[in-house]
Each structure stands twice: as C-alpha cells, then as structure tokens.
Design a protein around this motif. Structure first.
Motif, PDB file in Angstrom:
ATOM      1  N   UNK A  91     -15.800  -1.977 -11.342  1.00 16.36           N
ATOM      2  CA  UNK A  91     -16.392  -0.570 -10.870  1.00 16.36           C
ATOM      3  C   UNK A  91     -15.396   0.208  -9.958  1.00 16.36           C
ATOM      4  N   UNK A  92     -14.715   1.315 -10.440  1.00 21.66           N
ATOM      5  CA  UNK A  92     -14.277   2.293  -9.904  1.00 21.66           C
ATOM      6  C   UNK A  92     -15.113   3.006  -8.639  1.00 21.66           C
ATOM      7  N   UNK A  93     -14.653   2.736  -7.288  1.00 17.05           N
ATOM      8  CA  UNK A  93     -15.517   3.588  -6.423  1.00 17.05           C
ATOM      9  C   UNK A  93     -14.533   4.395  -5.425  1.00 17.05           C
ATOM     10  N   UNK A  94     -15.016   5.322  -4.855  1.00 23.76           N
ATOM     11  CA  UNK A  94     -14.469   6.211  -3.771  1.00 23.76           C
ATOM     12  C   UNK A  94     -13.971   5.363  -2.790  1.00 23.76           C
ATOM     13  N   UNK A  95     -12.649   5.392  -2.101  1.00 19.95           N
ATOM     14  CA  UNK A  95     -12.482   4.430  -1.052  1.00 19.95           C
ATOM     15  C   UNK A  95     -13.294   4.355   0.127  1.00 19.95           C
ATOM     16  N   UNK A 119      -0.842  -7.214  -0.940  1.00 22.10           N
ATOM     17  CA  UNK A 119      -1.640  -6.573  -0.186  1.00 22.10           C
ATOM     18  C   UNK A 119      -1.097  -6.128   0.994  1.00 22.10           C
ATOM     19  N   UNK A 120       0.041  -6.850   1.445  1.00 21.08           N
ATOM     20  CA  UNK A 120       0.996  -6.428   2.788  1.00 21.08           C
ATOM     21  C   UNK A 120       1.525  -4.890   2.564  1.00 21.08           C
ATOM     22  N   UNK A 121       1.554  -4.589   1.339  1.00 23.73           N
ATOM     23  CA  UNK A 121       2.179  -3.139   1.064  1.00 23.73           C
ATOM     24  C   UNK A 121       1.434  -2.193   0.639  1.00 23.73           C
ATOM     25  N   UNK A 122       0.022  -2.398   0.663  1.00 30.50           N
ATOM     26  CA  UNK A 122      -0.735  -1.248   0.425  1.00 30.50           C
ATOM     27  C   UNK A 122      -1.024  -0.155   1.095  1.00 30.50           C
ATOM     28  N   UNK A 123      -1.150   1.109   0.573  1.00 32.54           N
ATOM     29  CA  UNK A 123      -1.240   1.962   1.612  1.00 32.54           C
ATOM     30  C   UNK A 123      -2.527   1.949   2.619  1.00 32.54           C
ATOM     31  N   UNK A 124      -2.487   2.167   3.753  1.00 29.79           N
ATOM     32  CA  UNK A 124      -3.261   2.028   4.629  1.00 29.79           C
ATOM     33  C   UNK A 124      -4.616   2.604   4.761  1.00 29.79           C
ATOM     34  N   UNK A 125      -4.769   3.939   3.964  1.00 28.85           N
ATOM     35  CA  UNK A 125      -5.714   4.624   3.699  1.00 28.85           C
ATOM     36  C   UNK A 125      -6.717   4.248   2.364  1.00 28.85           C
ATOM     37  N   UNK A 357       4.176  15.580  -5.669  1.00 24.89           N
ATOM     38  CA  UNK A 357       3.754  14.253  -5.464  1.00 24.89           C
ATOM     39  C   UNK A 357       4.764  13.421  -4.592  1.00 24.89           C
ATOM     40  N   UNK A 358       5.760  13.566  -4.439  1.00 24.44           N
ATOM     41  CA  UNK A 358       6.753  12.978  -3.611  1.00 24.44           C
ATOM     42  C   UNK A 358       6.337  13.423  -2.085  1.00 24.44           C
ATOM     43  N   UNK A 359       6.028  14.740  -1.973  1.00 24.48           N
ATOM     44  CA  UNK A 359       5.565  15.213  -0.791  1.00 24.48           C
ATOM     45  C   UNK A 359       4.208  14.590  -0.221  1.00 24.48           C
ATOM     46  N   UNK A 360       3.335  14.327  -1.261  1.00 21.99           N
ATOM     47  CA  UNK A 360       2.221  13.791  -1.205  1.00 21.99           C
ATOM     48  C   UNK A 360       2.348  12.210  -0.795  1.00 21.99           C
ATOM     49  N   UNK A 361       3.109  11.412  -1.366  1.00 18.03           N
ATOM     50  CA  UNK A 361       3.343  10.282  -1.089  1.00 18.03           C
ATOM     51  C   UNK A 361       4.064   9.814   0.147  1.00 18.03           C
ATOM     52  N   UNK A 362       4.925  10.823   0.735  1.00 22.89           N
ATOM     53  CA  UNK A 362       5.493  10.681   1.900  1.00 22.89           C
ATOM     54  C   UNK A 362       4.398  10.600   2.967  1.00 22.89           C
ATOM     55  N   UNK A 363       3.377  11.556   2.776  1.00 22.09           N
ATOM     56  CA  UNK A 363       2.345  11.523   3.874  1.00 22.09           C
ATOM     57  C   UNK A 363       1.316  10.350   3.763  1.00 22.09           C
ATOM     58  N   UNK A 364       1.208   9.965   2.373  1.00 24.60           N
ATOM     59  CA  UNK A 364       0.273   8.822   2.261  1.00 24.60           C
ATOM     60  C   UNK A 364       0.728   7.419   2.902  1.00 24.60           C
ATOM     61  N   UNK A 365       1.929   7.356   3.265  1.00 27.07           N
ATOM     62  CA  UNK A 365       2.189   6.242   4.008  1.00 27.07           C
ATOM     63  C   UNK A 365       1.911   6.305   5.347  1.00 27.07           C
ATOM     64  N   UNK A 366       1.393   7.604   5.553  1.00 28.82           N
ATOM     65  CA  UNK A 366       0.716   7.755   7.146  1.00 28.82           C
ATOM     66  C   UNK A 366      -0.794   7.998   6.973  1.00 28.82           C
TER      67      UNK A 366
END
Length: 415
Positions: A91-95, A119-125, A357-366
């Motif tokens: 099942x896909x669920x909202x995070x 898993x060590x590389x997953x986005x923390x959010x 999307x690159x701007x979004x990915x940069x932010x996603x790391x935080x």
C-alpha cells in the motif's frame, strides 16, 4: 497485468474482495497474484504499465494487480484493510500517515530490510516518519517539497544576479525587491509548513516526545526564533496575515505579475503560466535558503512511503515489489517522469537537468516531517499553529501566543 481504479470509500468492500481474489493462490493457479494499492495521480498509468511489464518479466512467479485509490477517505480505507484478513499486499501511504497506521499493529516491521534498500541514504523527511519506536514500517518511495519560485525580470531589475543562499541575503534581496509596486515576497500569514522549516533551522520543533509523552514546543527559544524570521520575511510583502497559501491561491496572486517570490512546490509554476502565459520562461527556482551558504534551509518533506500489511498473504513477494519500486532503475525513471525527488540523496543527479526539481532535491536533503505521533492529524484538524502565527503577526506577544498554542498541541497529542 491489471491497473484498476477503485473510487471512494464506498468501494471498500469491493476493493477488499478484489484483494482476496487476487491474493488467494489456490492449487495450480499459476503466478502469485499481488494486490498493490497506488494513490491516484502519484504516478502516470504509463509508468505503472512499464513497471509492471518489467517486474513480471523478471519475476515470472508474480503477477501484479495494481488498484488506483482516491486520497479522499483513504485513511478509513487503509485502516479497515489493515484490520481485515485479506489485505492488499503493498500500500502506498502518505509519509506522515505511517505512525497512524502502525499504531494499529497491522503493518509489517521491515527494519531487517533497510540495509539492502540503502536505508542509510534515505531522505530523512521520508525515512523518519516511517520509523516508529526504532522500527521501520514505511519504506520511502518519493518526495516533494517547497522551493522559492521567483520572477526573473524583477530580480534582474533589482540588480540581483544570483539567488540568495543565506537567510540574511534573502532578507536583504527581498527588501530590495519590495518597492515600486512590487511585493518582495507574497507570504501568507498562516503558511505553517514554511514556518516549520524556519523553526527546524533554529534547532526547534513543533512538538517533541519525552518519556513516552508528546509536548508542544512552539514556546522554546529555537521555535520562537523561527517565528521571528518568518515575521520579518512576511513583512516584505502584502500577504494576508489571517489566511494560508490557498486563500487566495498564491499561484494566482503571483500570476498577476507584481510579486517577486512565493514559496511553493515547483508545480506551482505550471499553474502560474496557465493563468498568465506571458510569464512562461520568466519563473526561476532556488532552494529555501538556510542560515549558512553551504546548506539549504530545512523544509517540510511531503511524499509517500510503501507499507506491507501484516495480513498480506505474500509478504516476501510484496517485498520484491517494494525493492523494485525503490531501486535505482525505477527511482530514476520516476524522478524523470514525474519530476519527483528520489528517495535517496545519492540519486539527486537523476534530476540535475531540471532547474525546479534540482532545487527541490537540494532542499529535500534537509527535509523533515511533522511530529511522528498517531495524533498529529488531530492537531492539523484544528491547527493552533495557524492561529498562533496570525496572533504574532497582528501584534500579540509572541511568547504568550506560543505558550497557548503549545498547550493546545500538548492536550491534543495526549488525548
């Protein structure tokens, strides 16, 4: 290969019946049939078709029955499925929904699979909300988060040749832009997801857990500092102090042409251009600035995780589906197809060719997510954070307003 649309909570019984039919192996029935629930518009039908064809070619003993679900009413639907004896297999669920579902006890613990899934590389959010009490129930699938959309012409006229990379530079540039009938930034007073990022940057949080108890923490020094930055930034425009980004829709406000910046998911640019085609090609993107130039600001990470119900009759095969969807090949494909951020920081290069999307990915790391409490949805239902923000922006003592909001959050999380 099947992709079926299952609409509305009224179809729950039918959906579960279909799941039962699809999941019951039976003697000599051929490949295991796995039921996979995917949310409407998460990915395109073409993506799902390509994935299914490739997966079934590589796993000839598994056949996928993909069922498309509506977001409306999905909470009740998933909860009922988890309590059934014939649940879907994936099942896909909202995070931010994982904690609510895991509290029911009907979600499989996948902690022992995290190393194999990088898993060590997953986005923390994405990873954080899927982990409850040290156990990983939700496996990150994709992410999306806010960036700054800016009007290139207004920046050029103000002599700003490079988007700001720090909060101080952002305030200074926005002040330069905020003149001559131009709003330096349109920031509504109740954009609490954006506030959360500023609070996280200051080391604060919306709520924290100690000794098994949750407590609202908007009145801590870090949280108060985040709200003060929000106040200073919001003052450099004409955003209403008593509504959020949907009232009125901020993309429509930007489309009028007199706004230099908004904070939005990149998809907001498409709405702006559809509303005012003259702005096509004039919208740029940069990550929400942080306190220092070497790291973007923290942002709320939206997106989805994948879970396996305990009642799934095919848990090993279900894991193979998750492994494929979250692996390099299909993460890269999805990032390019849907302009999503992949679930791992090491795959950020997959979106390097897209400015937005690159701007979004940069932010996603935080990236971060809301407090991982099963009761957090109840907090959002009444949302004392919005009321707190309006109170501060209209002159109420910030410390008192923050204490009142924190007490409200504490009561709700403890109920």
């Amino acid at each position: 290969m099947k992709i079926r649309f299952i609409a509305g909570s009224a179809a729950l019984a039918a959906a579960l019946a279909l799941s039962a039919c699809s999941s019951s192996p039976g003697a000599g029935a051929g490949p295991e049939r796995l039921t996979v629930w995917i949310m409407k518009d998460s990915v395109t039908e073409d993506f799902l078709s390509r994935f299914t064809e490739d997966f079934e070619r590589q796993h000839k003993d598994i056949a996928l029955d993909i069922q498309i679900q509506e977001w409306d009413g999905i909470g009740e639907k998933v909860t009922a499925a988890l309590a059934s004896t014939d649940a879907p297999d994936v099942i896909e669920v909202g995070n931010t929904q994982v904690a609510q579902y895991a509290a029911s006890g009907g979600v499989k613990d996948l902690t022992d699979r995290t190393e194999e899934l990088s898993g060590k590389d997953w986005l923390p959010g994405l990873a954080g909300p899927g982990k409850i009490d040290g156990k990983q129930y939700g496996i990150p699938w994709y992410a999306a988060n806010r960036v700054v959309l800016y009007h290139k012409d207004h920046f050029a006229k103000a002599g700003i040749t490079t988007p700001p990379a720090t909060q101080d530079a952002w305030l200074a540039d926005t002040a330069k832009l905020n003149k001559g009938g131009i709003q330096g930034i349109y920031l509504p007073g109740q954009n609490w997801y954006t506030l959360a990022g500023f609070i996280w940057d200051e080391g604060g949080d919306l709520a924290t857990r100690s000794g098994g108890q949750w407590k609202g923490t908007l009145d801590t020094p870090g949280a108060l500092a985040g709200m003060d930055f929000y106040r200073r930034l919001q003052a450099l425009g004409k955003g209403p102090k008593d509504s959020d980004e949907a009232k009125p829709p901020q993309a429509e406000v930007f489309a009028k042409g007199d706004v230099a910046q908004i904070i939005s998911v990149p998809g907001g640019a498409k709405i702006i251009e559809e509303t005012n085609p003259a702005l096509k090609g004039k919208i740029g993107f940069f990550p929400v600035p942080g306190k220092t130039a070497n790291k973007p600001g923290a942002v709320f990470t939206g997106g989805s995780d994948l879970i396996v119900p305990e009642a799934s009759a095919h848990q090993d095969a279900a894991y193979e589906v998750i492994k494929a969807l979250t692996g390099d090949t299909w993460q890269t494909d999805m990032a390019k197809t849907m302009s999503y951020v992949p679930n791992r920081t090491s795959l950020a290069g997959a979106v390097a060719g897209s400015e937005s999307t690159a701007a979004m990915a940069a932010g996603a790391a935080q990236g971060r997510a809301t407090p991982n409490s099963p009761q957090w949805a109840a907090v959002e239902a009444t949302n004392p954070i919005k009321q707190y923000m309006t109170a501060v922006l209209t002159g109420t003592d910030p410390v008192k307003a923050a204490k009142d909001a924190s007490d409200s959050i504490t009561r709700t999380l403890g109920s």
